[in-house]
Scaffold this motif. Structure first.
Motif, PDB file in Angstrom:
ATOM      1  N   VAL A 114       0.870  -1.285  -0.348  1.00 21.39           N
ATOM      2  CA  VAL A 114      -0.459  -0.177   0.134  1.00 21.39           C
ATOM      3  C   VAL A 114       0.880   1.318   0.178  1.00 21.39           C
ATOM      4  O   VAL A 114       1.245   1.506   0.848  1.00 21.39           O
ATOM      5  CB  VAL A 114      -1.076  -0.057   1.285  1.00 21.39           C
ATOM      6  CG1 VAL A 114      -0.080   0.008   2.113  1.00 21.39           C
ATOM      7  CG2 VAL A 114      -1.958   1.458   0.961  1.00 21.39           C
ATOM      8  N   ILE A 115       0.588   2.006  -1.372  1.00 16.36           N
ATOM      9  CA  ILE A 115       1.517   3.683  -0.891  1.00 16.36           C
ATOM     10  C   ILE A 115      -0.010   4.661   0.086  1.00 16.36           C
ATOM     11  O   ILE A 115      -1.029   4.961  -0.659  1.00 16.36           O
ATOM     12  CB  ILE A 115       1.651   4.395  -2.654  1.00 16.36           C
ATOM     13  CG1 ILE A 115       1.760   2.664  -3.369  1.00 16.36           C
ATOM     14  CG2 ILE A 115       2.108   5.840  -2.096  1.00 16.36           C
ATOM     15  CD1 ILE A 115       2.419   3.164  -4.628  1.00 16.36           C
ATOM     16  N   ARG A 116      -0.029   4.694   0.458  1.00 21.26           N
ATOM     17  CA  ARG A 116      -0.930   5.487   1.753  1.00 21.26           C
ATOM     18  C   ARG A 116      -0.815   6.730   1.268  1.00 21.26           C
ATOM     19  O   ARG A 116       0.520   7.529   0.541  1.00 21.26           O
ATOM     20  CB  ARG A 116      -0.579   5.565   2.674  1.00 21.26           C
ATOM     21  CG  ARG A 116      -0.306   4.360   4.137  1.00 21.26           C
ATOM     22  CD  ARG A 116      -0.318   4.547   5.151  1.00 21.26           C
ATOM     23  NE  ARG A 116      -0.444   3.017   5.981  1.00 21.26           N
ATOM     24  CZ  ARG A 116      -1.255   2.408   6.919  1.00 21.26           C
ATOM     25  NH1 ARG A 116      -1.946   3.162   7.244  1.00 21.26           N
ATOM     26  NH2 ARG A 116      -0.777   1.165   7.553  1.00 21.26           N
ATOM     27  N   GLY A 163      -5.322   6.499  -0.703  1.00 25.41           N
ATOM     28  CA  GLY A 163      -3.722   5.735  -1.232  1.00 25.41           C
ATOM     29  C   GLY A 163      -4.156   4.663  -1.965  1.00 25.41           C
ATOM     30  O   GLY A 163      -5.069   5.064  -2.856  1.00 25.41           O
ATOM     31  N   ARG A 164      -2.774   3.998  -2.840  1.00 26.61           N
ATOM     32  CA  ARG A 164      -3.148   2.666  -3.628  1.00 26.61           C
ATOM     33  C   ARG A 164      -2.519   1.236  -3.259  1.00 26.61           C
ATOM     34  O   ARG A 164      -1.446   1.276  -2.206  1.00 26.61           O
ATOM     35  CB  ARG A 164      -2.283   3.164  -5.156  1.00 26.61           C
ATOM     36  CG  ARG A 164      -2.723   4.615  -5.593  1.00 26.61           C
ATOM     37  CD  ARG A 164      -1.895   5.009  -6.668  1.00 26.61           C
ATOM     38  NE  ARG A 164      -2.140   6.261  -7.740  1.00 26.61           N
ATOM     39  CZ  ARG A 164      -1.878   6.660  -8.602  1.00 26.61           C
ATOM     40  NH1 ARG A 164      -0.549   6.968  -9.044  1.00 26.61           N
ATOM     41  NH2 ARG A 164      -2.404   7.972  -8.792  1.00 26.61           N
ATOM     42  N   PRO A 195      -5.066  -3.062   6.086  1.00 21.74           N
ATOM     43  CA  PRO A 195      -5.605  -2.359   7.324  1.00 21.74           C
ATOM     44  C   PRO A 195      -6.662  -1.351   7.376  1.00 21.74           C
ATOM     45  O   PRO A 195      -6.987  -0.210   5.997  1.00 21.74           O
ATOM     46  CB  PRO A 195      -4.680  -2.365   8.343  1.00 21.74           C
ATOM     47  CG  PRO A 195      -3.323  -2.049   7.107  1.00 21.74           C
ATOM     48  CD  PRO A 195      -4.167  -2.398   5.583  1.00 21.74           C
ATOM     49  N   GLY A 196      -7.261  -1.885   8.311  1.00 19.46           N
ATOM     50  CA  GLY A 196      -8.845  -0.559   8.130  1.00 19.46           C
ATOM     51  C   GLY A 196      -8.492   0.918   8.394  1.00 19.46           C
ATOM     52  O   GLY A 196      -9.684   1.496   7.522  1.00 19.46           O
ATOM     53  N   ALA A 230      -4.336   0.125  -7.900  1.00 24.96           N
ATOM     54  CA  ALA A 230      -6.265   0.575  -7.719  1.00 24.96           C
ATOM     55  C   ALA A 230      -5.406   1.728  -6.592  1.00 24.96           C
ATOM     56  O   ALA A 230      -5.063   1.275  -5.770  1.00 24.96           O
ATOM     57  CB  ALA A 230      -7.178  -0.828  -7.089  1.00 24.96           C
ATOM     58  N   GLU A 231      -6.832   2.690  -7.054  1.00 20.75           N
ATOM     59  CA  GLU A 231      -6.887   3.547  -5.143  1.00 20.75           C
ATOM     60  C   GLU A 231      -8.001   2.946  -5.314  1.00 20.75           C
ATOM     61  O   GLU A 231      -8.392   2.059  -4.907  1.00 20.75           O
ATOM     62  CB  GLU A 231      -7.671   4.871  -6.814  1.00 20.75           C
ATOM     63  CG  GLU A 231      -7.203   5.794  -7.531  1.00 20.75           C
ATOM     64  CD  GLU A 231      -5.666   6.440  -7.077  1.00 20.75           C
ATOM     65  OE1 GLU A 231      -5.798   6.352  -5.735  1.00 20.75           O
ATOM     66  OE2 GLU A 231      -5.449   7.104  -7.572  1.00 20.75           O
ATOM     67  N   ILE A 232      -7.092   3.948  -3.288  1.00 23.76           N
ATOM     68  CA  ILE A 232      -8.273   2.946  -2.213  1.00 23.76           C
ATOM     69  C   ILE A 232      -8.578   4.660  -2.048  1.00 23.76           C
ATOM     70  O   ILE A 232      -8.343   5.496  -2.028  1.00 23.76           O
ATOM     71  CB  ILE A 232      -7.297   3.332  -1.062  1.00 23.76           C
ATOM     72  CG1 ILE A 232      -6.083   2.192  -1.611  1.00 23.76           C
ATOM     73  CG2 ILE A 232      -8.008   2.667  -0.383  1.00 23.76           C
ATOM     74  CD1 ILE A 232      -5.249   1.589  -0.558  1.00 23.76           C
ATOM     75  N   SER A 233     -10.392   4.504  -1.971  1.00 22.24           N
ATOM     76  CA  SER A 233     -10.778   5.330  -1.771  1.00 22.24           C
ATOM     77  C   SER A 233     -12.792   4.460  -0.876  1.00 22.24           C
ATOM     78  O   SER A 233     -13.067   3.776  -1.247  1.00 22.24           O
ATOM     79  CB  SER A 233     -11.450   6.512  -2.000  1.00 22.24           C
ATOM     80  OG  SER A 233     -12.269   6.093  -2.420  1.00 22.24           O
TER      81      SER A 233
END
Length: 184
Positions: free
Chosen positions: A59-61, A88-89, A82-83, A116-119
Protein backbone atom coordinates in the motif's frame (compact mmCIF):
# COMPACT_ATOMS: atom_id res chain seq x y z
CA UNK A 1 2.39 10.00 -23.17
CA UNK A 2 -0.34 8.89 -20.75
CA UNK A 3 -2.96 9.95 -23.32
CA UNK A 4 -1.83 7.16 -25.62
CA UNK A 5 -1.53 4.37 -23.04
CA UNK A 6 -5.20 3.36 -23.04
CA UNK A 7 -5.69 3.40 -26.82
CA UNK A 8 -2.51 1.36 -27.36
CA UNK A 9 -3.42 -1.19 -24.73
CA UNK A 10 -7.00 -1.44 -25.97
CA UNK A 11 -5.88 -1.80 -29.57
CA UNK A 12 -3.29 -4.42 -28.68
CA UNK A 13 -5.74 -6.25 -26.45
CA UNK A 14 -8.55 -6.28 -28.97
CA UNK A 15 -6.19 -7.56 -31.61
CA UNK A 16 -4.85 -10.21 -29.25
CA UNK A 17 -8.25 -11.49 -28.17
CA UNK A 18 -10.16 -11.09 -31.43
CA UNK A 19 -12.70 -9.02 -30.70
CA UNK A 20 -20.12 -8.96 -9.03
CA UNK A 21 -18.76 -9.41 -6.07
CA UNK A 22 -20.01 -7.49 -3.12
CA UNK A 23 -18.00 -4.32 -3.40
CA UNK A 24 -19.09 -2.21 -0.55
CA UNK A 25 -17.54 -0.19 2.16
CA UNK A 26 -19.78 -2.11 4.56
CA UNK A 27 -18.96 -5.53 5.95
CA UNK A 28 -20.89 -8.15 7.88
CA UNK A 29 -20.21 -8.71 11.57
CA UNK A 30 -20.30 -12.14 13.27
CA UNK A 31 -24.11 -12.01 13.44
CA UNK A 32 -24.45 -11.27 9.71
CA UNK A 33 -25.40 -7.64 10.38
CA UNK A 34 -23.92 -5.17 7.91
CA UNK A 35 -21.83 -2.49 9.58
CA UNK A 36 -19.52 0.22 8.24
CA UNK A 37 -15.81 -0.44 8.70
CA UNK A 38 -13.90 1.14 11.55
CA UNK A 39 -10.25 2.08 11.75
CA UNK A 40 -9.49 -1.32 13.29
CA UNK A 41 -11.48 -3.34 10.74
CA UNK A 42 -9.49 -4.97 7.98
CA UNK A 43 -10.94 -4.51 4.49
CA UNK A 44 -10.68 -7.25 1.88
CA UNK A 45 -9.55 -6.56 -1.67
CA UNK A 46 -9.50 -9.07 -4.50
CA UNK A 47 -6.71 -9.19 -7.13
CA UNK A 48 -8.25 -10.26 -10.42
CA UNK A 49 -7.20 -11.13 -13.92
CA UNK A 50 -8.33 -14.58 -13.02
CA UNK A 51 -8.21 -14.74 -9.22
CA UNK A 52 -4.50 -14.27 -8.47
CA UNK A 53 -2.95 -16.31 -5.67
CA UNK A 54 0.41 -15.37 -4.10
CA UNK A 55 0.52 -11.85 -5.49
CA UNK A 56 2.60 -9.54 -3.30
CA UNK A 57 0.49 -6.54 -2.27
CA UNK A 58 1.70 -3.28 -0.83
CA UNK A 59 0.00 0.00 0.00
CA UNK A 60 1.14 3.51 -0.84
CA UNK A 61 -0.64 5.58 1.77
CA UNK A 62 -1.94 9.01 0.85
CA UNK A 63 0.87 11.60 0.79
CA UNK A 64 3.52 8.86 0.99
CA UNK A 65 5.91 7.58 -1.67
CA UNK A 66 6.99 4.22 -0.29
CA UNK A 67 5.01 1.03 -0.75
CA UNK A 68 4.41 -0.74 2.58
CA UNK A 69 4.09 -4.52 2.19
CA UNK A 70 0.86 -5.99 3.55
CA UNK A 71 1.27 -9.60 2.40
CA UNK A 72 0.22 -12.08 -0.27
CA UNK A 73 -3.18 -12.88 -1.70
CA UNK A 74 -4.86 -16.17 -0.80
CA UNK A 75 -6.09 -18.82 -3.25
CA UNK A 76 -9.16 -16.67 -4.04
CA UNK A 77 -7.05 -13.59 -4.81
CA UNK A 78 -8.07 -11.93 -1.54
CA UNK A 79 -5.91 -9.81 0.74
CA UNK A 80 -6.93 -7.85 3.83
CA UNK A 81 -5.67 -4.31 4.21
CA UNK A 82 -5.67 -2.39 7.48
CA UNK A 83 -8.96 -0.58 8.10
CA UNK A 84 -7.16 2.70 8.74
CA UNK A 85 -5.99 2.79 5.10
CA UNK A 86 -8.84 4.68 3.43
CA UNK A 87 -6.90 6.67 0.84
CA UNK A 88 -3.91 5.87 -1.32
CA UNK A 89 -3.07 3.09 -3.75
CA UNK A 90 -2.71 -0.65 -3.62
CA UNK A 91 -0.05 -2.25 -5.79
CA UNK A 92 -0.26 -5.97 -6.55
CA UNK A 93 2.88 -7.54 -7.95
CA UNK A 94 2.16 -10.73 -9.84
CA UNK A 95 5.38 -12.72 -10.02
CA UNK A 96 6.11 -15.03 -12.94
CA UNK A 97 6.84 -18.54 -11.70
CA UNK A 98 5.44 -17.80 -8.22
CA UNK A 99 1.93 -16.32 -8.50
CA UNK A 100 -0.96 -18.47 -9.67
CA UNK A 101 -3.85 -17.34 -11.86
CA UNK A 102 -7.06 -19.34 -11.45
CA UNK A 103 -7.53 -19.08 -15.24
CA UNK A 104 -4.50 -21.25 -15.97
CA UNK A 105 -2.84 -24.40 -14.72
CA UNK A 106 0.43 -23.69 -12.96
CA UNK A 107 2.11 -20.38 -12.43
CA UNK A 108 1.85 -17.04 -14.20
CA UNK A 109 4.36 -16.83 -17.05
CA UNK A 110 5.47 -13.21 -16.69
CA UNK A 111 5.69 -10.67 -13.89
CA UNK A 112 3.53 -7.58 -13.90
CA UNK A 113 1.85 -5.11 -11.56
CA UNK A 114 -1.72 -3.95 -11.16
CA UNK A 115 -2.80 -0.89 -9.20
CA UNK A 116 -6.01 0.44 -7.66
CA UNK A 117 -6.95 3.64 -5.90
CA UNK A 118 -8.25 3.22 -2.37
CA UNK A 119 -11.23 5.23 -1.29
CA UNK A 120 -14.52 4.57 0.46
CA UNK A 121 -16.47 4.83 -2.79
CA UNK A 122 -14.49 2.39 -4.94
CA UNK A 123 -15.05 -1.35 -5.21
CA UNK A 124 -12.52 -3.51 -3.48
CA UNK A 125 -10.80 -4.91 -6.55
CA UNK A 126 -7.40 -4.59 -8.19
CA UNK A 127 -7.75 -5.37 -11.91
CA UNK A 128 -6.30 -4.48 -15.30
CA UNK A 129 -9.11 -1.90 -15.57
CA UNK A 130 -8.29 -0.20 -12.25
CA UNK A 131 -4.68 -0.19 -13.43
CA UNK A 132 -5.60 1.63 -16.65
CA UNK A 133 -7.54 4.14 -14.56
CA UNK A 134 -4.53 4.87 -12.32
CA UNK A 135 -2.09 5.07 -15.25
CA UNK A 136 -4.17 7.58 -17.22
CA UNK A 137 -4.77 10.79 -15.27
CA UNK A 138 -7.16 12.06 -17.93
CA UNK A 139 -9.52 9.06 -18.01
CA UNK A 140 -11.78 7.75 -15.29
CA UNK A 141 -13.14 4.22 -15.12
CA UNK A 142 -16.38 5.62 -16.52
CA UNK A 143 -14.43 6.92 -19.54
CA UNK A 144 -12.65 3.59 -19.95
CA UNK A 145 -15.98 1.73 -19.81
CA UNK A 146 -17.43 4.10 -22.41
CA UNK A 147 -14.36 3.67 -24.67
CA UNK A 148 -14.79 -0.10 -24.45
CA UNK A 149 -18.57 0.12 -24.82
CA UNK A 150 -18.97 -1.91 -21.63
CA UNK A 151 -20.99 -1.31 -18.46
CA UNK A 152 -18.99 0.37 -15.68
CA UNK A 153 -20.42 -1.98 -13.07
CA UNK A 154 -18.91 -4.97 -14.89
CA UNK A 155 -15.36 -3.63 -15.42
CA UNK A 156 -15.29 -2.06 -11.95
CA UNK A 157 -16.14 -5.22 -10.02
CA UNK A 158 -15.43 -8.91 -9.70
CA UNK A 159 -16.15 -9.55 -13.37
CA UNK A 160 -15.35 -13.25 -13.00
CA UNK A 161 -18.32 -13.75 -10.66
CA UNK A 162 -20.54 -11.43 -12.70
CA UNK A 163 -23.69 -12.76 -14.34
CA UNK A 164 -23.65 -9.92 -16.89
CA UNK A 165 -23.91 -10.81 -20.57
CA UNK A 166 -20.56 -9.05 -21.14
CA UNK A 167 -18.74 -11.13 -18.51
CA UNK A 168 -16.78 -13.37 -20.87
CA UNK A 169 -15.80 -10.45 -23.11
CA UNK A 170 -14.60 -8.39 -20.11
CA UNK A 171 -12.68 -11.35 -18.72
CA UNK A 172 -10.96 -12.01 -22.07
CA UNK A 173 -10.11 -8.33 -22.46
CA UNK A 174 -8.62 -8.24 -18.94
CA UNK A 175 -6.45 -11.28 -19.75
CA UNK A 176 -5.23 -9.57 -22.92
CA UNK A 177 -4.46 -6.30 -21.10
CA UNK A 178 -2.25 -8.10 -18.56
CA UNK A 179 -0.01 -9.25 -21.41
CA UNK A 180 0.92 -5.57 -21.87
CA UNK A 181 1.53 -4.76 -18.20
CA UNK A 182 5.03 -4.64 -16.79
CA UNK A 183 6.41 -5.34 -13.33
CA UNK A 184 7.43 -1.73 -12.71
Amino acid sequence: MKKIILPLIIFGSLTACGGGSESSENIADNNGTTVPPTASTAVEYRVIDGYIEMADVCVIRENQSSCESIGETNSNGVISIPGDVTKGRLVATIIGGQSKDADIVGYVGHSYQMIAEISVDTPNVITPFTTLDVLDDEKSLDDIAADLNLPIDVINSDYIASQAAEQSHVHALARAITMHLKDD
